[in-house]
Scaffold this active site. Sequence first.
Site, short mmCIF file in Angstrom:
data_model
loop_
_atom_site.label_atom_id
_atom_site.label_comp_id
_atom_site.label_asym_id
_atom_site.label_seq_id
_atom_site.Cartn_x
_atom_site.Cartn_y
_atom_site.Cartn_z
CE1 TYR A 80 -57.23 -23.50 25.61
CE2 TYR A 80 -55.94 -25.29 25.67
CZ TYR A 80 -56.89 -24.70 25.25
OH TYR A 80 -57.40 -25.10 24.43
CB SER A 102 -60.91 -21.44 23.63
OG SER A 102 -61.31 -22.62 23.54
CG ASP A 155 -65.80 -18.50 18.99
OD1 ASP A 155 -65.74 -19.00 18.31
OD2 ASP A 155 -65.55 -17.88 19.66
CG HIS A 214 -62.32 -19.73 19.44
ND1 HIS A 214 -63.19 -19.63 20.40
CD2 HIS A 214 -61.42 -20.40 19.77
CE1 HIS A 214 -62.78 -20.39 21.14
NE2 HIS A 214 -61.33 -20.84 20.45
#
Length: 706
Positions: free
Chosen positions: A471, A552, A639, A678
């Site tokens: 991430y 993301s 999303d 999302h």
Amino acid sequence: MPLKYPEARRDLSNTEEFFGRQITDHYRWLEDPDAAETEAFVSAQNEIAQPYLENNDEWKVINEKLTKLWNYPKYNCPLKYGNRYFFSHNSGLQNQNVLYTMDSLNGESKVFLDPNTLSEDGTVALSGTSFSEDGRFFAYGLSASGSDWIKIKIRNVETGKDFPEVLEKVKFSSMAWTKDCNGIFYGRYPDQEGKTDGSETLMNEHQKLYYHRVGTPQSEDVLVAEFPENPSYRIGANVSDCGKYLILLIVKDCRDNLVYFADLESAGQISGKLPLKQIIHKFEADYEYVTNTGSNVVFLTNKNAPNYHLVCIDFNDPAPEKWNVLVPEHKTDVLDWVECVHQNKLILGYIHDVKTQLQVHSLETGKLIRHFPIDVGTIVGCFGRKSSSEIFYQFVSFLTPGIIYHYDFADESKEPTVFRECKIQLEGFKPENYCVEQVFYPSRDGTKIPMFIVRKNTPSVTPRPCLQYGYGGFNISIQPTFSITGLMFVEYFNGVLAFPNIRGGGEYGEKWHNAGRLLNKQNVFDDFQAAAEYLVANKYTTKPQLAIQGASNGGLLVGACLLQRPDLFGAAVAQVGVLDMLRFHKFTIGHAWTSDYGDPDKKEHFDNLIKYSPLHNVKTPADEANQYPATLILTADHDDRVSPLHSLKFAATIQHAVKECEHQKNPILLRVYSKAGHGAGKPTTKKIEEATDILTFLSKGFQANQ
């Protein structure tokens, strides 16, 4: 045989100048989700991706195994309000968790709210809940198709019936009850043109704070706070434990906040805007309300403490020089969260080398009272109230789906006991048959980066398929957690899971975050690529067997890394990624991300963003060794966090670059899911479908690379 990609019109008319540099946005027309041409593009992509992924026996085998693995009872921590306990439970394959209630911990449980009854396909989800102090009322948000938009309803707990009002135009909102339990404070946005169902791309601005009285229509709600001169402000509301103060935490992006408060006792009847007193005047640190004793209010903050500490601010005399440090900053461990329980106890959750540590401190003195023993893993839920002596906390790890502990401060001579334990239904599953190790590897600049590696417990390390997940942003820490998809990867492929804790996250406090944001963002990609090199060099895997995955901000990570180092990976999965770094701030809540990425309209940041923006760094492979890895780009039509336009434009760009390239053998696929967002609130059926798609794609990639 190479795939034939859909023809996407290249528009040369959208050329803009950025600080003397001409940049053409060939696929800007894909930013309109309702245009017929966009819909045709999405359909054409799915017509290629779906058969590739699903029309084979392996998809069915993986789906069946995943479904079987997923089918085990899941629980969350109980909450106690009034004389009742509440907890969420999923029997195994229910699309949404069901909220239950019981009169005692050993009593019979009854269904209190079942979101599965609200839609046939399970795409209406519970999104945010709040009980009144006395437990008489329950405010809850419902989202549809994965959108961030919610509708708030209020239920009478005794009767189980909802009041008639529905609060709409709500997004990014808390639900804070007044002490008298007559109403809630919540944030809502003004009416906007067109749709507000999550498929739109309009920027979210001008949130306002309202007070709603139970049993009245939304049209009678009272506007209590707004900041019209700052349209990007978002307002988080807390009512203090004593009920006297309304505390507003104002954010404009994804870090740092201002603090205001209003004296509700002095204000009396809430009939208009409340008089606000500002405590924090600059966006320079994070502040989170914990509890208060009279006018002395405790905040969790990183002001002058990169690893966070607890400070007391006297609302009667809030000058910074008068603040008192209640619990000092730890030199190495990050104070992640705090709960106040049993009148004068503070439960502190620390991150120590990416693992949770649990402590109890005194509210009066801040002194350490005791530790709670925790294995290597993460506390994902902790519930306690200042008015109650009971607490519950939930532990997970890579090999533990969930253990819920119960402790009662009324008898401190006893140790925590196991209240419930979640167990997967995998025949022969024993944690001791797996190996979890934490290594520290050097990044490009020499910084030591921690990484967890999960595999079967074999005598020696041998190369095998590896899934590396990352991430690296927004101060978010990737701690040990349980994943059915991850376990399936280890079981089905005899694979290895790798979780590098790259910079940009919060694993080592604000310094770690700052080292991976703004002009330091390349450190994030370097850390991730160095993790891959470590795994290959130490024979956990080989380049053809190494897949990377992220969602993301992690989708940006995957997109940037597969372009910068195509030679390093065999496959890549980019989910709901931020991929257009020059226009991310123009859609929905994207303007809030400038705190991590920078502002593309400022030269210093533009010069940095253009270097790694996935959309703007696609090239045609010069040789087979530098062809792009097999790439699966995933997004969803509702999303409204990271608009699907990012994935659509990136897919069109990279497919155009490789469609006539003899060196590109690996597929580049775009899969767009319908009635999904999302990620939050996604029904179980869609979770399993997406996981099956990913694992099937990786399996085909591994087979092709053999």
